[in-house]
Scaffold this motif. Sequence first.
Motif, PDB file in Angstrom:
ATOM      1  N   GLN A 242      29.390  61.665   7.446  1.00  0.00           N
ATOM      2  CA  GLN A 242      30.606  62.017   6.572  1.00  0.00           C
ATOM      3  C   GLN A 242      31.331  61.031   6.747  1.00  0.00           C
ATOM      4  OE1 GLN A 242      29.099  64.243   8.886  1.00  0.00           O
ATOM      5  NE2 GLN A 242      27.811  65.280   7.597  1.00  0.00           N
ATOM      6  N   GLU A 243      31.577  60.443   7.565  1.00  0.00           N
ATOM      7  CA  GLU A 243      32.746  59.394   7.894  1.00  0.00           C
ATOM      8  C   GLU A 243      32.203  58.015   7.138  1.00  0.00           C
ATOM      9  OE1 GLU A 243      35.364  60.275  11.768  1.00  0.00           O
ATOM     10  OE2 GLU A 243      33.300  59.929  12.173  1.00  0.00           O
ATOM     11  N   PHE A 244      31.160  57.757   7.147  1.00  0.00           N
ATOM     12  CA  PHE A 244      30.657  56.439   6.440  1.00  0.00           C
ATOM     13  C   PHE A 244      31.086  56.215   5.020  1.00  0.00           C
ATOM     14  CE2 PHE A 244      27.871  52.862   5.584  1.00  0.00           C
ATOM     15  CZ  PHE A 244      28.389  52.217   6.480  1.00  0.00           C
ATOM     16  N   PRO A 245      31.441  55.005   4.538  1.00  0.00           N
ATOM     17  CA  PRO A 245      31.819  54.802   3.289  1.00  0.00           C
ATOM     18  C   PRO A 245      30.674  54.719   2.289  1.00  0.00           C
ATOM     19  CG  PRO A 245      32.212  52.689   4.356  1.00  0.00           C
ATOM     20  CD  PRO A 245      31.774  53.966   5.446  1.00  0.00           C
ATOM     21  N   ALA A 246      30.035  55.942   2.071  1.00  0.00           N
ATOM     22  CA  ALA A 246      28.892  55.873   1.121  1.00  0.00           C
ATOM     23  C   ALA A 246      29.161  57.081   0.165  1.00  0.00           C
ATOM     24  CB  ALA A 246      27.611  56.202   2.055  1.00  0.00           C
ATOM     25  N   PRO A 247      29.512  56.843  -0.825  1.00  0.00           N
ATOM     26  CA  PRO A 247      29.918  57.963  -1.930  1.00  0.00           C
ATOM     27  C   PRO A 247      28.715  58.787  -2.399  1.00  0.00           C
ATOM     28  CG  PRO A 247      30.561  55.895  -2.925  1.00  0.00           C
ATOM     29  CD  PRO A 247      30.265  55.531  -1.535  1.00  0.00           C
ATOM     30  N   SER A 248      28.808  59.840  -2.365  1.00  0.00           N
ATOM     31  CA  SER A 248      27.774  60.787  -2.975  1.00  0.00           C
ATOM     32  C   SER A 248      27.851  60.692  -4.602  1.00  0.00           C
ATOM     33  CB  SER A 248      27.765  62.226  -2.727  1.00  0.00           C
ATOM     34  OG  SER A 248      29.130  62.835  -3.185  1.00  0.00           O
ATOM     35  N   GLU A 249      28.999  60.040  -5.077  1.00  0.00           N
ATOM     36  CA  GLU A 249      28.749  60.032  -6.610  1.00  0.00           C
ATOM     37  C   GLU A 249      30.010  58.989  -6.865  1.00  0.00           C
ATOM     38  OE1 GLU A 249      31.625  63.166  -8.644  1.00  0.00           O
ATOM     39  OE2 GLU A 249      29.974  64.094  -7.317  1.00  0.00           O
ATOM     40  N   GLY A 250      30.006  58.335  -7.826  1.00  0.00           N
ATOM     41  CA  GLY A 250      30.940  57.334  -8.386  1.00  0.00           C
ATOM     42  C   GLY A 250      30.900  56.025  -7.350  1.00  0.00           C
TER      43      GLY A 250
ATOM     44  N   ARG B 236      40.799  52.944  11.923  1.00  0.00           N
ATOM     45  CA  ARG B 236      39.783  53.993  12.824  1.00  0.00           C
ATOM     46  C   ARG B 236      38.414  53.458  13.059  1.00  0.00           C
ATOM     47  NH1 ARG B 236      37.606  59.429  11.312  1.00  0.00           N
ATOM     48  NH2 ARG B 236      38.500  58.752   9.292  1.00  0.00           N
ATOM     49  N   VAL B 237      37.857  52.975  13.968  1.00  0.00           N
ATOM     50  CA  VAL B 237      36.334  52.503  14.021  1.00  0.00           C
ATOM     51  C   VAL B 237      35.537  53.681  13.687  1.00  0.00           C
ATOM     52  CG1 VAL B 237      34.672  51.558  15.405  1.00  0.00           C
ATOM     53  CG2 VAL B 237      37.037  50.868  15.527  1.00  0.00           C
ATOM     54  N   ILE B 238      34.799  53.432  12.741  1.00  0.00           N
ATOM     55  CA  ILE B 238      33.701  54.293  12.227  1.00  0.00           C
ATOM     56  C   ILE B 238      32.179  53.925  12.663  1.00  0.00           C
ATOM     57  CG2 ILE B 238      32.416  55.441  10.046  1.00  0.00           C
ATOM     58  CD1 ILE B 238      35.257  56.217  10.582  1.00  0.00           C
ATOM     59  N   LEU B 239      32.046  52.330  12.745  1.00  0.00           N
ATOM     60  CA  LEU B 239      30.792  51.924  13.356  1.00  0.00           C
ATOM     61  C   LEU B 239      31.380  50.619  13.947  1.00  0.00           C
ATOM     62  CD1 LEU B 239      27.572  52.143  13.148  1.00  0.00           C
ATOM     63  CD2 LEU B 239      27.731  50.629  11.265  1.00  0.00           C
ATOM     64  N   GLU B 240      30.855  50.423  15.281  1.00  0.00           N
ATOM     65  CA  GLU B 240      31.335  49.515  16.287  1.00  0.00           C
ATOM     66  C   GLU B 240      30.701  48.003  15.469  1.00  0.00           C
ATOM     67  OE1 GLU B 240      32.716  49.382  19.358  1.00  0.00           O
ATOM     68  OE2 GLU B 240      33.308  51.231  18.804  1.00  0.00           O
ATOM     69  N   GLU B 241      29.415  47.907  15.254  1.00  0.00           N
ATOM     70  CA  GLU B 241      28.860  46.710  14.775  1.00  0.00           C
ATOM     71  C   GLU B 241      27.777  46.980  13.810  1.00  0.00           C
ATOM     72  OE1 GLU B 241      28.500  43.411  16.869  1.00  0.00           O
ATOM     73  OE2 GLU B 241      29.995  43.966  18.361  1.00  0.00           O
ATOM     74  N   ASN B 242      27.295  45.893  13.218  1.00  0.00           N
ATOM     75  CA  ASN B 242      26.244  45.808  12.384  1.00  0.00           C
ATOM     76  C   ASN B 242      26.227  46.690  10.958  1.00  0.00           C
ATOM     77  OD1 ASN B 242      25.148  43.574  13.954  1.00  0.00           O
ATOM     78  ND2 ASN B 242      24.355  45.333  15.191  1.00  0.00           N
ATOM     79  N   PRO B 243      27.096  46.721  10.093  1.00  0.00           N
ATOM     80  CA  PRO B 243      28.306  46.045  10.271  1.00  0.00           C
ATOM     81  C   PRO B 243      29.588  47.012  10.743  1.00  0.00           C
ATOM     82  CG  PRO B 243      28.267  46.951   8.102  1.00  0.00           C
ATOM     83  CD  PRO B 243      26.988  47.299   8.763  1.00  0.00           C
ATOM     84  N   CYS B 244      30.425  46.055  11.461  1.00  0.00           N
ATOM     85  CA  CYS B 244      31.401  46.923  11.931  1.00  0.00           C
ATOM     86  C   CYS B 244      32.375  47.602  10.861  1.00  0.00           C
ATOM     87  CB  CYS B 244      32.652  45.953  12.735  1.00  0.00           C
ATOM     88  SG  CYS B 244      34.037  46.665  13.318  1.00  0.00           S
ATOM     89  N   THR B 245      32.741  48.790  10.818  1.00  0.00           N
ATOM     90  CA  THR B 245      33.347  49.706   9.734  1.00  0.00           C
ATOM     91  C   THR B 245      34.619  50.223  10.419  1.00  0.00           C
ATOM     92  OG1 THR B 245      31.158  49.611   8.819  1.00  0.00           O
ATOM     93  CG2 THR B 245      32.795  51.117   7.956  1.00  0.00           C
ATOM     94  N   LEU B 246      35.435  50.025   9.610  1.00  0.00           N
ATOM     95  CA  LEU B 246      36.928  50.729  10.018  1.00  0.00           C
ATOM     96  C   LEU B 246      37.467  51.438   8.811  1.00  0.00           C
ATOM     97  CD1 LEU B 246      36.986  47.929  11.794  1.00  0.00           C
ATOM     98  CD2 LEU B 246      38.844  49.079  12.625  1.00  0.00           C
ATOM     99  N   ARG B 247      38.086  52.719   9.056  1.00  0.00           N
ATOM    100  CA  ARG B 247      38.901  53.431   8.004  1.00  0.00           C
ATOM    101  C   ARG B 247      40.329  52.908   8.177  1.00  0.00           C
ATOM    102  NH1 ARG B 247      38.221  57.284   3.622  1.00  0.00           N
ATOM    103  NH2 ARG B 247      40.534  57.656   3.177  1.00  0.00           N
ATOM    104  N   VAL B 248      40.977  52.118   7.327  1.00  0.00           N
ATOM    105  CA  VAL B 248      42.332  51.716   7.610  1.00  0.00           C
ATOM    106  C   VAL B 248      43.193  52.621   6.414  1.00  0.00           C
ATOM    107  CG1 VAL B 248      44.091  49.858   7.475  1.00  0.00           C
ATOM    108  CG2 VAL B 248      41.544  49.573   8.428  1.00  0.00           C
ATOM    109  N   ALA B 249      43.992  53.493   6.557  1.00  0.00           N
ATOM    110  CA  ALA B 249      44.692  54.129   5.638  1.00  0.00           C
ATOM    111  C   ALA B 249      43.715  54.869   4.639  1.00  0.00           C
ATOM    112  CB  ALA B 249      45.911  53.554   5.108  1.00  0.00           C
TER     113      ALA B 249
END
Length: 148
Positions: A4-12, A38-51
Amino acid sequence: MSVQEFPAPSEGMLLTHFLTVRDVSRSRAFYRDVVGGRVILEENPCTLRVANSWLIMNPGGGPTPDKPETTLRPPAEGDPVSCFLNIRVADIWAVYREWSANGAEFLTPPVDRGAELRCYLRDPDGYLIEVGQATGMLQGRFAEPPPT
């Protein structure tokens, strides 16, 4: 990581910004500890939520089947800037003090440009980051056009 936190929209769509970095752990620490991501995924790829945005970071590399003739690399020392992160804040002086205390090295303190207060810093790979607070533009004063 929660799906649910990963940037993968279900639409749009959802806009993320990808940074090619030399050292993922160093860049992850900067955007987490200095910028407050906020770190969502540490690596491969590193993914952060920033604001209300997302940063994705990975090392560079050569061409791949989906990007032939394209090489990804972080900026070299002294490279001209063609794009940069622009972070808009409500209180630039508070951000300047907090991020400085967390290790950020700003190029200058915030400067009053009439339309806005702004200052710049670089991340560990040399990417330029503008931090700005709208001031005059909220009263209809905008940036002066460059001289012709």
